[in-house]
Design a protein around this motif. Structure first.
Motif, PDB file in Angstrom:
ATOM      1  N   LYS A 125       0.830  -1.193   0.000  1.00 46.58           N
ATOM      2  CA  LYS A 125       0.000   0.000   0.000  1.00 46.58           C
ATOM      3  C   LYS A 125       0.873   1.255   0.000  1.00 46.58           C
ATOM      4  CE  LYS A 125      -3.783  -2.221   2.531  1.00 46.58           C
ATOM      5  NZ  LYS A 125      -4.600  -2.201   3.775  1.00 46.58           N
ATOM      6  N   THR A 126       0.314   2.341  -0.543  1.00 43.15           N
ATOM      7  CA  THR A 126       1.071   3.580  -0.634  1.00 43.15           C
ATOM      8  C   THR A 126       1.559   4.038   0.726  1.00 43.15           C
ATOM      9  OG1 THR A 126      -0.211   4.259  -2.566  1.00 43.15           O
ATOM     10  CG2 THR A 126       0.978   5.983  -1.375  1.00 43.15           C
ATOM     11  N   LEU A 169       4.571   1.994   1.737  1.00 39.75           N
ATOM     12  CA  LEU A 169       5.762   2.397   1.000  1.00 39.75           C
ATOM     13  C   LEU A 169       6.305   3.725   1.514  1.00 39.75           C
ATOM     14  CD1 LEU A 169       4.569   1.440  -2.587  1.00 39.75           C
ATOM     15  CD2 LEU A 169       6.443   0.368  -1.338  1.00 39.75           C
ATOM     16  N   ASN A 170       5.413   4.634   1.879  1.00 39.49           N
ATOM     17  CA  ASN A 170       5.834   5.938   2.398  1.00 39.49           C
ATOM     18  C   ASN A 170       6.589   5.828   3.714  1.00 39.49           C
ATOM     19  OD1 ASN A 170       2.819   7.701   1.295  1.00 39.49           O
ATOM     20  ND2 ASN A 170       4.667   7.150   0.186  1.00 39.49           N
ATOM     21  N   LEU A 198      12.467   3.472  -6.946  1.00 39.78           N
ATOM     22  CA  LEU A 198      11.897   3.317  -5.608  1.00 39.78           C
ATOM     23  C   LEU A 198      11.305   4.622  -5.082  1.00 39.78           C
ATOM     24  CD1 LEU A 198      14.716   1.054  -4.153  1.00 39.78           C
ATOM     25  CD2 LEU A 198      12.317   0.371  -4.441  1.00 39.78           C
ATOM     26  N   GLN A 250       9.973   6.905  -6.875  1.00 40.20           N
ATOM     27  CA  GLN A 250       8.752   7.189  -7.629  1.00 40.20           C
ATOM     28  C   GLN A 250       7.547   6.400  -7.128  1.00 40.20           C
ATOM     29  OE1 GLN A 250       9.288   6.988 -11.892  1.00 40.20           O
ATOM     30  NE2 GLN A 250      10.908   8.522 -11.893  1.00 40.20           N
ATOM     31  N   ILE A 251       7.776   5.299  -6.404  1.00 44.99           N
ATOM     32  CA  ILE A 251       6.644   4.576  -5.825  1.00 44.99           C
ATOM     33  C   ILE A 251       6.393   5.007  -4.383  1.00 44.99           C
ATOM     34  CG2 ILE A 251       6.982   2.595  -7.347  1.00 44.99           C
ATOM     35  CD1 ILE A 251       8.119   1.057  -4.925  1.00 44.99           C
ATOM     36  N   ALA A 304      11.749  -2.118  -7.617  1.00 47.07           N
ATOM     37  CA  ALA A 304      10.632  -1.214  -7.321  1.00 47.07           C
ATOM     38  C   ALA A 304       9.295  -1.866  -7.650  1.00 47.07           C
ATOM     39  CB  ALA A 304      10.800   0.084  -8.105  1.00 47.07           C
ATOM     40  N   ASP A 305       9.217  -2.557  -8.778  1.00 49.44           N
ATOM     41  CA  ASP A 305       7.973  -3.251  -9.132  1.00 49.44           C
ATOM     42  C   ASP A 305       7.619  -4.308  -8.095  1.00 49.44           C
ATOM     43  OD1 ASP A 305       7.699  -1.750 -11.427  1.00 49.44           O
ATOM     44  OD2 ASP A 305       8.526  -3.294 -12.757  1.00 49.44           O
ATOM     45  N   ARG A 337       6.152  -2.636  -5.029  1.00 49.09           N
ATOM     46  CA  ARG A 337       4.816  -2.088  -5.282  1.00 49.09           C
ATOM     47  C   ARG A 337       3.760  -3.197  -5.353  1.00 49.09           C
ATOM     48  NH1 ARG A 337       5.575   0.216 -10.053  1.00 49.09           N
ATOM     49  NH2 ARG A 337       4.743  -1.605 -11.148  1.00 49.09           N
ATOM     50  N   ASN A 338       4.147  -4.348  -5.887  1.00 47.85           N
ATOM     51  CA  ASN A 338       3.158  -5.401  -6.152  1.00 47.85           C
ATOM     52  C   ASN A 338       2.975  -6.408  -5.024  1.00 47.85           C
ATOM     53  OD1 ASN A 338       2.735  -4.310  -8.722  1.00 47.85           O
ATOM     54  ND2 ASN A 338       4.355  -5.561  -9.635  1.00 47.85           N
ATOM     55  N   ALA A 371       8.276  -9.215  -1.198  1.00 50.83           N
ATOM     56  CA  ALA A 371       8.784  -8.431  -2.322  1.00 50.83           C
ATOM     57  C   ALA A 371      10.207  -8.838  -2.677  1.00 50.83           C
ATOM     58  CB  ALA A 371       8.728  -6.940  -1.990  1.00 50.83           C
TER      59      ALA A 371
END
Length: 373
Positions: free
Chosen positions: A2-3, A6-7, A27, A29-30, A320-321, A324-325, A332
């Protein structure tokens, strides 16, 4: 992930080369909080030219930096393999082009790293940080630098090259000598003896000695264009920076086209980068729950297939993908390693095979049937 998750992730990347900077861009950018720690006192990359493959170009479009890359590159149509006198052996278009817009592009290493680093957010790249110790805490890792700084991060990304300090936490992998030297220099087009005629990579192969010359055009550089000139010769000398005379080089290339010989006779040896060729054996473990290897730290390979830098930048995008996924950092990292380990280790094996008359006449791209890019 989740955003908001990641933050809240703090990522420390060790190494400000292609792998580290591309990973930082992707990284950040996500939404992750990223800092790149580079041991050098200033940015920059010496050396010669490389070809950025279609998969790398596609990634740069995704990251929004294609225009900066395109401004310092030339698109190339094919890879030409010829014998020592320039007689054709194989000519083959770059494989798996995703349309003409993503064709392979020729670039100087310094221009490449500059194009990447200028796109990093201000303050993300921290110079003069040489890693001297790394501790895996389980759900975090602590880095200690020679300048006295200590940092704890949720994830440490080891992008610190063939002699990686981060990799030591997973085992002892010394660089493996290939018993070959690489002599690299970038020459003005006016010094190319009329051989700088198109944008195709050209490999001259001497079947008698096994020695090679890579002739990589950089026609976008300067009023006359430039050429990246790489002489690869077999040698029992495995010193990291060998001492070589002009006479020794000329003897090694004695069977080559006289125009190539004249280029060596005229070149300034003070501008030549002399290196022995090394790679590493396949690394068994790439990650823990808080540490992961990418680029040369994970899979340093010989230069014969031109895939080292490309594999490094693709690692950065893939990491990074994966974050995110996935549902968690642990999954990850597992997914990233599962995706990247097999193709990069296949490239390591293929690159060790180098070139000979038989392999060159079969295909300019022996990797194309074994990897997906």
């Amino acid at each position: 992930m989740k955003t908001e998750d990641l933050n809240n992730i703090n990522i420390a990347i060790v190494g400000g080369g292609y792998a580290g900077v591309t990973a930082a861009l992707a990284l950040s950018q996500i939404g992750a909080n990223v800092t790149v720690y580079e041991q050098a006192h200033a940015t920059g990359e010496v050396g010669a030219g490389i070809g950025l493959r279609p998969a790398s170009i596609k990634l740069f479009r995704k990251l929004g930096i294609f225009d900066d890359i395109a401004a310092v590159t030339s698109p190339s149509k094919a890879f030409d393999i010829v014998d020592a006198q320039g007689n054709p052996i194989t000519t083959e278009e770059w494989p798996q082009k995703d349309g003409d817009e993503n064709t392979t592009r020729m670039i100087h290493r310094r221009d490449f790293i500059d194009a990447l680093t200028k796109n990093l957010p201000e303050g993300m790249l921290q110079l003069d940080h040489k890693l001297i110790d790394l501790k895996d805490n389980g759900n975090s890792a602590t880095l200690t630098f020679a300048n006295g700084n200590e940092v704890t991060a949720d994830l440490v990304v080891g992008a610190d090259g063939i002699r990686s300090k981060v990799r030591e936490i997973f085992g002892h992998y010394e660089p493996v000598p290939a018993f070959a030297h690489a002599y690299r220099v970038v020459l003005d087009g006016s010094e190319a003896q009329g051989l700088l005629t198109d944008d195709n990579l050209r490999l001259y192969l001497d079947s008698e000695t096994g020695n090679m010359i890579y002739f990589l055009p950089l026609r976008h550089r300067g009023p006359n264009g430039q050429v990246s000139f790489d002489i690869t010769v077999l040698s029992d000398d495995t010193s990291w920076s060998p001492q070589v005379t002009r006479e020794e080089i000329l003897h090694a290339i004695r069977n080559f086209d006289e125009r190539l010989i004249r280029m060596v006779e005229n070149m300034d040896l003070d501008k030549v980068n002399f290196r022995s060729a090394f790679d590493i054996d396949p690394v068994e473990t790439w990650n823990s729950d808080s540490i992961v290897l990418i680029g040369d730290a994970a899979h340093a390979m010989l230069h014969h297939q031109g895939q080292g830098a490309n594999s490094a930048v693709i690692d950065g995008g893939a990491l990074a993908d994966a974050l995110r996924n996935a549902d968690s950092l642990t999954s990850a990292l597992a997914n990233f390693v599962a995706e990247r380990k097999e193709p990069t280790q296949a490239l390591q094996r293929i690159s060790r095979e180098s070139w000979n008359q038989e392999s060159a006449s079969t295909s300019a791209f022996p990797e194309k049937d074994q990897i997906s890019y």
